[in-house]
Design a protein around this motif. Sequence first.
Motif, PDB file in Angstrom:
ATOM      1  N   VAL A 263       0.745  -1.460   0.178  1.00  0.00           N
ATOM      2  CA  VAL A 263      -0.175  -0.049  -0.113  1.00  0.00           C
ATOM      3  C   VAL A 263       0.299   0.778   0.052  1.00  0.00           C
ATOM      4  CG1 VAL A 263      -1.664  -1.133   1.283  1.00  0.00           C
ATOM      5  CG2 VAL A 263       0.190   0.171   2.899  1.00  0.00           C
ATOM      6  N   THR A 264       2.314   0.786  -0.053  1.00  0.00           N
ATOM      7  CA  THR A 264       3.072   2.450   0.916  1.00  0.00           C
ATOM      8  C   THR A 264       3.347   3.311  -0.973  1.00  0.00           C
ATOM      9  OG1 THR A 264       3.928   0.881   2.153  1.00  0.00           O
ATOM     10  CG2 THR A 264       4.927   3.463   1.379  1.00  0.00           C
ATOM     11  N   GLU A 266       3.872   5.466  -3.836  1.00  0.00           N
ATOM     12  CA  GLU A 266       6.167   5.320  -4.339  1.00  0.00           C
ATOM     13  C   GLU A 266       6.926   6.817  -3.883  1.00  0.00           C
ATOM     14  OE1 GLU A 266       6.572   3.497  -7.234  1.00  0.00           O
ATOM     15  OE2 GLU A 266       4.818   2.404  -7.263  1.00  0.00           O
ATOM     16  N   ASN A 267       8.210   6.167  -4.247  1.00  0.00           N
ATOM     17  CA  ASN A 267       8.849   7.560  -3.108  1.00  0.00           C
ATOM     18  C   ASN A 267       8.710   7.561  -1.603  1.00  0.00           C
ATOM     19  OD1 ASN A 267       9.701   7.706  -5.973  1.00  0.00           O
ATOM     20  ND2 ASN A 267       7.951   9.116  -6.116  1.00  0.00           N
ATOM     21  N   GLN A 268       8.102   6.252  -1.092  1.00  0.00           N
ATOM     22  CA  GLN A 268       7.543   6.162  -0.086  1.00  0.00           C
ATOM     23  C   GLN A 268       8.130   4.583   0.519  1.00  0.00           C
ATOM     24  OE1 GLN A 268       3.373   8.911   0.457  1.00  0.00           O
ATOM     25  NE2 GLN A 268       4.571   7.492   2.634  1.00  0.00           N
ATOM     26  N   GLU A 269       9.081   4.681   1.832  1.00  0.00           N
ATOM     27  CA  GLU A 269       9.655   3.898   2.239  1.00  0.00           C
ATOM     28  C   GLU A 269       8.888   3.396   3.840  1.00  0.00           C
ATOM     29  OE1 GLU A 269      13.361   5.388   3.661  1.00  0.00           O
ATOM     30  OE2 GLU A 269      14.310   5.200   1.659  1.00  0.00           O
ATOM     31  N   TRP A 270       7.533   4.108   3.804  1.00  0.00           N
ATOM     32  CA  TRP A 270       7.227   3.549   5.015  1.00  0.00           C
ATOM     33  C   TRP A 270       5.705   4.771   5.503  1.00  0.00           C
ATOM     34  CZ3 TRP A 270       5.570   7.819   8.267  1.00  0.00           C
ATOM     35  CH2 TRP A 270       6.804   8.657   7.889  1.00  0.00           C
ATOM     36  N   VAL A 271       4.656   4.744   5.495  1.00  0.00           N
ATOM     37  CA  VAL A 271       3.365   4.574   6.409  1.00  0.00           C
ATOM     38  C   VAL A 271       2.620   5.343   7.573  1.00  0.00           C
ATOM     39  CG1 VAL A 271       2.242   4.281   3.809  1.00  0.00           C
ATOM     40  CG2 VAL A 271       2.077   2.947   5.316  1.00  0.00           C
ATOM     41  N   TRP A 272       1.969   5.798   7.671  1.00  0.00           N
ATOM     42  CA  TRP A 272       1.346   5.960   9.225  1.00  0.00           C
ATOM     43  C   TRP A 272       0.241   4.991   9.340  1.00  0.00           C
ATOM     44  CZ3 TRP A 272       4.790   8.437  12.490  1.00  0.00           C
ATOM     45  CH2 TRP A 272       5.181   9.497  11.959  1.00  0.00           C
ATOM     46  N   SER A 273       0.876   3.759  10.151  1.00  0.00           N
ATOM     47  CA  SER A 273      -0.235   2.356   9.773  1.00  0.00           C
ATOM     48  C   SER A 273      -0.591   1.814  11.204  1.00  0.00           C
ATOM     49  CB  SER A 273      -0.787   2.035   8.623  1.00  0.00           C
ATOM     50  OG  SER A 273      -1.367   0.641   8.635  1.00  0.00           O
ATOM     51  N   ASP A 274      -1.416   1.498  11.837  1.00  0.00           N
ATOM     52  CA  ASP A 274      -1.616   0.420  13.355  1.00  0.00           C
ATOM     53  C   ASP A 274      -3.024  -1.092  12.663  1.00  0.00           C
ATOM     54  OD1 ASP A 274       0.223   1.439  15.017  1.00  0.00           O
ATOM     55  OD2 ASP A 274      -0.362   2.831  14.603  1.00  0.00           O
ATOM     56  N   THR A 275      -2.271  -1.633  13.226  1.00  0.00           N
ATOM     57  CA  THR A 275      -3.596  -2.723  13.157  1.00  0.00           C
ATOM     58  C   THR A 275      -3.884  -2.942  14.786  1.00  0.00           C
ATOM     59  OG1 THR A 275      -2.835  -3.966  10.963  1.00  0.00           O
ATOM     60  CG2 THR A 275      -4.208  -5.157  12.578  1.00  0.00           C
ATOM     61  N   LEU A 276      -4.923  -3.136  14.980  1.00  0.00           N
ATOM     62  CA  LEU A 276      -5.838  -3.457  16.099  1.00  0.00           C
ATOM     63  C   LEU A 276      -6.737  -4.770  16.138  1.00  0.00           C
ATOM     64  CD1 LEU A 276      -7.040  -0.316  17.846  1.00  0.00           C
ATOM     65  CD2 LEU A 276      -4.717  -1.078  18.070  1.00  0.00           C
ATOM     66  N   GLY A 277      -6.253  -6.152  17.311  1.00  0.00           N
ATOM     67  CA  GLY A 277      -6.739  -6.887  17.166  1.00  0.00           C
ATOM     68  C   GLY A 277      -6.041  -8.313  16.306  1.00  0.00           C
ATOM     69  N   LEU A 278      -6.504  -8.839  15.725  1.00  0.00           N
ATOM     70  CA  LEU A 278      -6.139 -10.411  15.306  1.00  0.00           C
ATOM     71  C   LEU A 278      -5.119 -10.396  14.128  1.00  0.00           C
ATOM     72  CD1 LEU A 278      -6.173 -13.189  16.687  1.00  0.00           C
ATOM     73  CD2 LEU A 278      -7.598 -13.645  15.093  1.00  0.00           C
ATOM     74  N   LEU A 279      -4.152 -10.838  14.211  1.00  0.00           N
ATOM     75  CA  LEU A 279      -2.864 -10.142  13.221  1.00  0.00           C
ATOM     76  C   LEU A 279      -1.920 -12.304  13.038  1.00  0.00           C
ATOM     77  CD1 LEU A 279      -1.886  -8.733  10.930  1.00  0.00           C
ATOM     78  CD2 LEU A 279      -0.333  -7.904  12.617  1.00  0.00           C
ATOM     79  N   ARG A 280      -1.795 -12.709  11.494  1.00  0.00           N
ATOM     80  CA  ARG A 280      -0.723 -13.807  12.068  1.00  0.00           C
ATOM     81  C   ARG A 280       1.116 -12.997  11.656  1.00  0.00           C
ATOM     82  NH1 ARG A 280      -3.083 -18.851   8.604  1.00  0.00           N
ATOM     83  NH2 ARG A 280      -1.946 -20.253  11.005  1.00  0.00           N
ATOM     84  N   CYS A 326      -3.319   6.591   9.292  1.00  0.00           N
ATOM     85  CA  CYS A 326      -3.847   8.207   9.116  1.00  0.00           C
ATOM     86  C   CYS A 326      -2.842   9.346   7.490  1.00  0.00           C
ATOM     87  CB  CYS A 326      -2.301   8.482   9.893  1.00  0.00           C
ATOM     88  SG  CYS A 326      -2.428  10.403  10.222  1.00  0.00           S
ATOM     89  N   ASN A 327      -3.219   9.986   7.155  1.00  0.00           N
ATOM     90  CA  ASN A 327      -3.029  10.617   5.925  1.00  0.00           C
ATOM     91  C   ASN A 327      -1.866   9.897   4.998  1.00  0.00           C
ATOM     92  OD1 ASN A 327      -3.960  12.831   7.248  1.00  0.00           O
ATOM     93  ND2 ASN A 327      -2.551  13.575   8.577  1.00  0.00           N
ATOM     94  N   TYR A 328      -2.223   9.366   4.426  1.00  0.00           N
ATOM     95  CA  TYR A 328      -1.354   8.525   2.499  1.00  0.00           C
ATOM     96  C   TYR A 328      -2.337   8.291   1.886  1.00  0.00           C
ATOM     97  CZ  TYR A 328      -1.619   3.754   5.051  1.00  0.00           C
ATOM     98  OH  TYR A 328      -2.503   2.730   4.713  1.00  0.00           O
ATOM     99  N   ALA A 329      -2.066   7.871   0.779  1.00  0.00           N
ATOM    100  CA  ALA A 329      -3.164   7.723  -0.086  1.00  0.00           C
ATOM    101  C   ALA A 329      -2.972   6.275  -0.634  1.00  0.00           C
ATOM    102  CB  ALA A 329      -3.109   8.434  -1.410  1.00  0.00           C
ATOM    103  N   ALA A 330      -3.683   5.406  -0.625  1.00  0.00           N
ATOM    104  CA  ALA A 330      -3.024   3.831  -0.207  1.00  0.00           C
ATOM    105  C   ALA A 330      -2.136   3.689  -2.619  1.00  0.00           C
ATOM    106  CB  ALA A 330      -3.497   3.068  -0.076  1.00  0.00           C
ATOM    107  N   ARG A 403      -6.042  13.125   7.256  1.00  0.00           N
ATOM    108  CA  ARG A 403      -7.577  11.877   6.632  1.00  0.00           C
ATOM    109  C   ARG A 403      -6.713  10.973   7.288  1.00  0.00           C
ATOM    110  NH1 ARG A 403      -8.041   7.602   3.151  1.00  0.00           N
ATOM    111  NH2 ARG A 403     -10.131   7.049   2.374  1.00  0.00           N
ATOM    112  N   TYR A 404      -7.809  10.177   7.941  1.00  0.00           N
ATOM    113  CA  TYR A 404      -8.168   8.825   8.844  1.00  0.00           C
ATOM    114  C   TYR A 404      -9.240   7.993   7.869  1.00  0.00           C
ATOM    115  CZ  TYR A 404      -6.211  11.866  12.346  1.00  0.00           C
ATOM    116  OH  TYR A 404      -4.777  13.042  13.319  1.00  0.00           O
TER     117      TYR A 404
END
Length: 596
Positions: A263-264, A266-280, A326-330, A403-404
């Motif tokens: 989802v990052t 182009e020309n970005q190395e990271w995004v503001w993103s968190d996951t709550l709940g279940l994850l593998r 938070c504040n990125y266009a996937a 934008r959130y």
Amino acid sequence: SRATTLWPDSACYIVLAALQIPANMPLYFRRANSFDPTKPRKPRSTEGREEAKAAAKMTSEEWKKKQAGMDKKWPAPAYMSKPHDHGATCYRDETYEVTTRWMAETKIAYRPHAKAPGSKSHVRYEKYSKAKTVGEALKLGSWPADWCWDYERGFIKVIGPVRDEPLDSSKITNEDETTDVDKAIWRWYLRELAKRHELTIEDLKGGCSGESLIMRAHRLLSQREARRILKDAEKEKRKITNDEVLTVLRKWSFGKNTNRVNVTPENQEWVWSDTLGLLRDRIGDIHLTPPTKTYPEVIGVLNKYLHDRIPPEMKSFRWTSINLNCNYAAKRHRDGNNFGPSAIQAFGDFEGGCLNYWPEDDRTCDKEEKMKAADSVKLNLKDGLCLFNGNCSHSVDDFKGERYSVVFFCVRCFNEAPQECKDQLRSVGALYPEPDADRYALLRPPRGYANKKEVEAKYKKKQSHKFYPCSKMDKADSPAAYPLLTISDRIAREWVTAKAGKAGAIVKVKGRKEAVPKKGAASQEKKAQAKAKSKAKAKAKADSPKGKASGGGADKAAAKSTPARKEKKEQLVTPGKTTKRAADTQDAAAAKKKTN
């Protein structure tokens, strides 16, 4: 204390007077530039002023000449032009982000003679401004508070090197590896954050792995706000509002996520993103993400927000996880591990940022770029909630503003999760899917370009996506199984309904008595129909030739309901005489009563 961010100083002092709190009490929430209209301001201390004047090596006129053109050569950081409601010594988050990355060997340069002669700060500044590194500045009498003050005014230029992230004391295994600068920054910053946000130092020390101090502080504020919102909503018997969700998201500190490469932009190395709940995770371990356990009220607010607004046709929607962005266009991507549909909504003050969705993408197209733009659907997530298939290709338009987005989804491995994880998710209000859940219960699969007719024939009445405007969701009634209670009460009542047995039984839920909900009219009618069917079947069997041959028949069936049978039962227990069968019956009844 929270009122000072909203009220003028005069209103704060009225509150202090009403509560009979001395105006000169050293309260943390008082701003540095506060003014008391009822009392004269305390005069500034003049102690040491004469010594400072004597120590000055230049006059005011000479100093002013030296400062000509210095403001352009040594500008303040760009963020200092933004409005700031707090006092001069309440430093900005951007300043903390910079200074907490400094090391003893970080090279710096000080603006020459930045502070006016005749003041005590001038004497100190002339001494420590000779330093070439942060370590030297500390030895010459400069402290972290001085660094923040000087940096915000453009008195310091940072040459480097600096840390990529602030020092995390929890990862220090050898105390000998830390320098005096590391210790000074850590101790000062810990006290500063606790004072600024009305937290305790112990609170700040108990965060998740990988959290910086400032991230921990902001997440605690978000948690505190979420707790207040849940309490108010329960007390007022109302829904969680969009503005309340936005407040929680604004206070939340998002992590720099480098793992979401799909989802990052182009020309970005990271995004503001968190996951709550279940994850593998990448090694296959299924678990709850650390913030889920540390900040349960945050996920509780989001779960309750969706609970309160689920339309009738969406009541079977289930989820295990929530993604916060938070504040990125996937960029255009496909989710690979989702089960069933996802629900997404955007919050904030922004323009643009619509969701582009290819509902018929069955992943047979090897490259997403080959898919036609005409096959996509554009959805404005600011105006409502969208139910869509995240495994189909989708992206977000560019936008301006804040934008959130919040995405509710179910991971594919939900059946393999430990029971403990399932119970914890239910305890914070998530509707966990059943083991035999149907992924196409709400939305049909994508038609694709090969099996279009086959999908149309099998899922005639189902849609590829659904959009629910905010106006419709606000009018939706909360599901009957999830009344407007606290999360823990709701789960307790759900457990009571499943385990308590007969409807109408009185049980205890969090210390108070609750009645188990009675079965609905539809359920009672179904039970009556089954009973009538059973009687008809028994009568038919008795009237059959085989039943008559055994001496039964209609007469035998009717005998079951005659008074003679009642008399026979009464004969089991007569005054002064108790048969063995009657005694056994009485013992069983007594034992049941004692158990109850």
